[in-house]
Design a protein around this motif. Sequence first.
Motif, mmCIF file in Angstrom:
data_model
loop_
_atom_site.group_PDB
_atom_site.id
_atom_site.type_symbol
_atom_site.label_atom_id
_atom_site.label_comp_id
_atom_site.label_asym_id
_atom_site.label_seq_id
_atom_site.Cartn_x
_atom_site.Cartn_y
_atom_site.Cartn_z
ATOM 1 N N HIS A 49 -11.923 -10.151 -0.558
ATOM 2 C CA HIS A 49 -13.221 -10.677 -0.140
ATOM 3 C C HIS A 49 -13.643 -11.810 -1.076
ATOM 4 O O HIS A 49 -13.041 -12.017 -2.135
ATOM 5 C CB HIS A 49 -14.273 -9.561 -0.150
ATOM 6 C CG HIS A 49 -13.843 -8.336 0.594
ATOM 7 N ND1 HIS A 49 -13.238 -7.271 -0.027
ATOM 8 C CD2 HIS A 49 -13.899 -8.029 1.914
ATOM 9 C CE1 HIS A 49 -12.948 -6.340 0.868
ATOM 10 N NE2 HIS A 49 -13.338 -6.775 2.057
ATOM 11 N N CYS A 50 -14.685 -12.475 -0.657
ATOM 12 C CA CYS A 50 -15.144 -13.648 -1.415
ATOM 13 C C CYS A 50 -15.612 -13.269 -2.809
ATOM 14 O O CYS A 50 -15.412 -14.025 -3.768
ATOM 15 C CB CYS A 50 -16.277 -14.319 -0.633
ATOM 16 S SG CYS A 50 -16.765 -15.944 -1.246
ATOM 17 N N ASP A 51 -16.238 -12.093 -2.939
ATOM 18 C CA ASP A 51 -16.872 -11.791 -4.225
ATOM 19 C C ASP A 51 -15.859 -11.612 -5.345
ATOM 20 O O ASP A 51 -16.018 -12.183 -6.429
ATOM 21 C CB ASP A 51 -17.796 -10.573 -4.126
ATOM 22 C CG ASP A 51 -17.068 -9.256 -3.941
ATOM 23 O OD1 ASP A 51 -16.150 -9.206 -3.097
ATOM 24 O OD2 ASP A 51 -17.432 -8.270 -4.622
ATOM 25 N N ASN A 161 -28.487 -20.646 -4.641
ATOM 26 C CA ASN A 161 -27.941 -21.412 -3.528
ATOM 27 C C ASN A 161 -26.426 -21.269 -3.357
ATOM 28 O O ASN A 161 -25.849 -21.984 -2.536
ATOM 29 C CB ASN A 161 -28.301 -22.887 -3.694
ATOM 30 C CG ASN A 161 -29.771 -23.148 -3.453
ATOM 31 O OD1 ASN A 161 -30.204 -23.398 -2.347
ATOM 32 N ND2 ASN A 161 -30.555 -23.074 -4.532
ATOM 33 N N PHE A 162 -25.824 -20.386 -4.113
ATOM 34 C CA PHE A 162 -24.375 -20.195 -3.961
ATOM 35 C C PHE A 162 -23.994 -18.719 -4.132
ATOM 36 O O PHE A 162 -23.488 -18.099 -3.203
ATOM 37 C CB PHE A 162 -23.622 -21.064 -4.969
ATOM 38 C CG PHE A 162 -22.142 -21.133 -4.736
ATOM 39 C CD1 PHE A 162 -21.605 -22.057 -3.856
ATOM 40 C CD2 PHE A 162 -21.272 -20.282 -5.401
ATOM 41 C CE1 PHE A 162 -20.232 -22.126 -3.628
ATOM 42 C CE2 PHE A 162 -19.908 -20.326 -5.185
ATOM 43 C CZ PHE A 162 -19.380 -21.261 -4.296
ATOM 44 N N VAL A 163 -24.265 -18.154 -5.292
ATOM 45 C CA VAL A 163 -23.762 -16.811 -5.597
ATOM 46 C C VAL A 163 -24.542 -15.735 -4.847
ATOM 47 O O VAL A 163 -23.951 -14.757 -4.361
ATOM 48 C CB VAL A 163 -23.803 -16.548 -7.117
ATOM 49 C CG1 VAL A 163 -23.267 -15.151 -7.437
ATOM 50 C CG2 VAL A 163 -23.004 -17.606 -7.868
ATOM 51 N N GLU A 164 -25.865 -15.892 -4.711
ATOM 52 C CA GLU A 164 -26.659 -14.832 -4.078
ATOM 53 C C GLU A 164 -26.215 -14.573 -2.641
ATOM 54 O O GLU A 164 -26.197 -13.427 -2.177
ATOM 55 C CB GLU A 164 -28.145 -15.178 -4.107
ATOM 56 C CG GLU A 164 -29.024 -14.043 -3.594
ATOM 57 C CD GLU A 164 -30.505 -14.362 -3.635
ATOM 58 O OE1 GLU A 164 -31.312 -13.413 -3.638
ATOM 59 O OE2 GLU A 164 -30.872 -15.562 -3.649
ATOM 60 N N GLU A 165 -25.859 -15.630 -1.928
ATOM 61 C CA GLU A 165 -25.360 -15.466 -0.554
ATOM 62 C C GLU A 165 -24.119 -14.581 -0.535
ATOM 63 O O GLU A 165 -23.978 -13.698 0.334
ATOM 64 C CB GLU A 165 -25.036 -16.833 0.033
ATOM 65 C CG GLU A 165 -24.322 -16.800 1.364
ATOM 66 C CD GLU A 165 -23.810 -18.170 1.768
ATOM 67 O OE1 GLU A 165 -22.661 -18.241 2.248
ATOM 68 O OE2 GLU A 165 -24.541 -19.168 1.603
ATOM 69 N N ILE A 166 -23.218 -14.785 -1.482
ATOM 70 C CA ILE A 166 -21.999 -13.978 -1.560
ATOM 71 C C ILE A 166 -22.342 -12.528 -1.888
ATOM 72 O O ILE A 166 -21.778 -11.592 -1.310
ATOM 73 C CB ILE A 166 -21.038 -14.588 -2.595
ATOM 74 C CG1 ILE A 166 -20.591 -15.978 -2.138
ATOM 75 C CG2 ILE A 166 -19.830 -13.683 -2.831
ATOM 76 C CD1 ILE A 166 -19.858 -16.778 -3.179
ATOM 77 N N ASP A 167 -23.289 -12.324 -2.811
ATOM 78 C CA ASP A 167 -23.748 -10.968 -3.129
ATOM 79 C C ASP A 167 -24.269 -10.258 -1.881
ATOM 80 O O ASP A 167 -23.912 -9.120 -1.590
ATOM 81 C CB ASP A 167 -24.867 -11.022 -4.176
ATOM 82 C CG ASP A 167 -24.367 -11.328 -5.575
ATOM 83 O OD1 ASP A 167 -23.157 -11.190 -5.834
ATOM 84 O OD2 ASP A 167 -25.202 -11.715 -6.419
#
Length: 370
Positions: A49-51, A161-167
């Motif tokens: 997965h992305c994370d 604007n980047f990491v939170e979306e993945i979370d």
Amino acid sequence: MWGALRAARRMAAAAAATAAGSGAGAGAGAKRPRCEPAPRIGTHDGTFHCDEALACYLLRLLPRYRDAEVVRTRDPQRLAQCDVVVDVGGEYDPEKHRYDHHQRSFTQSMRCLRPDKPWTTKLSSAGLIYCHFGSQILAGLLGLPEDGPVITALYDKLYENFVEEIDAIDNGISQRDGEPRYALTTNLSARVGHLNPRWNDPDQDTEAGFKRAMELVGGEFMERLDYYHRAWLPARALVEEAIRRRFEVDASGEVLELPQGGCPWKEHVFSLEKELALPGALQLVLYPDRSGQWRVQSIPVGPHTFESRLPLPEQWRGVRDEALSQLTGIPGCVFVHASGFIGGNRTREGALEMARRTLAQRQGGEAQSS
């Protein structure tokens, strides 16, 4: 800043080269003494997965893990031999460098771990690594003090604007309540997911796909950092200067003038209105476009909406060129968008007059309603 950028690019290239190396072998980072084994980053095997792809990439941006071997396994004995483990193992213990988020007891968000931050989204392995090491990573990439204002601003911007979306996606957190109007299938997490073998592929080996996933997420992270550092952050100074000079543009103090177009001004307007405790909301922004003509644009109600605070008058919308000039009585008009959020004029004076007429019509409407 150019020296910092070159350093960032060198480190990005090193990380990409490492990511392209074998997932089961040492990366292509700096050479280590023969007697000292390469550090090991553990994560789960199988579908990726992305994370965890981003978590591994970020760890390899740290000097201590730059030439680390990525060990993809669920074998507890092999994981126990790793220097750091992400997204597997059922344990969150930063002192032992264990960063899993799947256990029932895990409820941590950025705000829980760093009370000075506002975000309450449950962290994934990417968010955990960014929370603990993000400032150190950014400072190393840019050659700037870890506790300085630039790193603080970029840390917050990249998380929001980047990491939170993945979370959020990894933890199954919906962006909004209710049924969405349309599907989002091209985000970074989705693109990483498509790098896994298809369910009916005869070859279900995920190692090559995981390497590609690390390259994908790492490249986008570095591009986003470069944009925020070299474009978004410098725009703040322009917006702040425009706010301080707003009464020189129009006596209302509600019109900003920027020296050039393309500047990412919207988020800075919202934040600076609060930080400077402005007595009233700003309404319109003037700026020249690339052709030398001028635009007048309404400031949106919020950072994630198309609704305008003060759209241009309804009777102007969808009218162009000479017909618009005759309708408004303002020479040089070019267009007004059908929604009224933006209009154009050949000159600064014409665009400013369009802004003033828009303010005047609002005031006239308020007087009539009262």
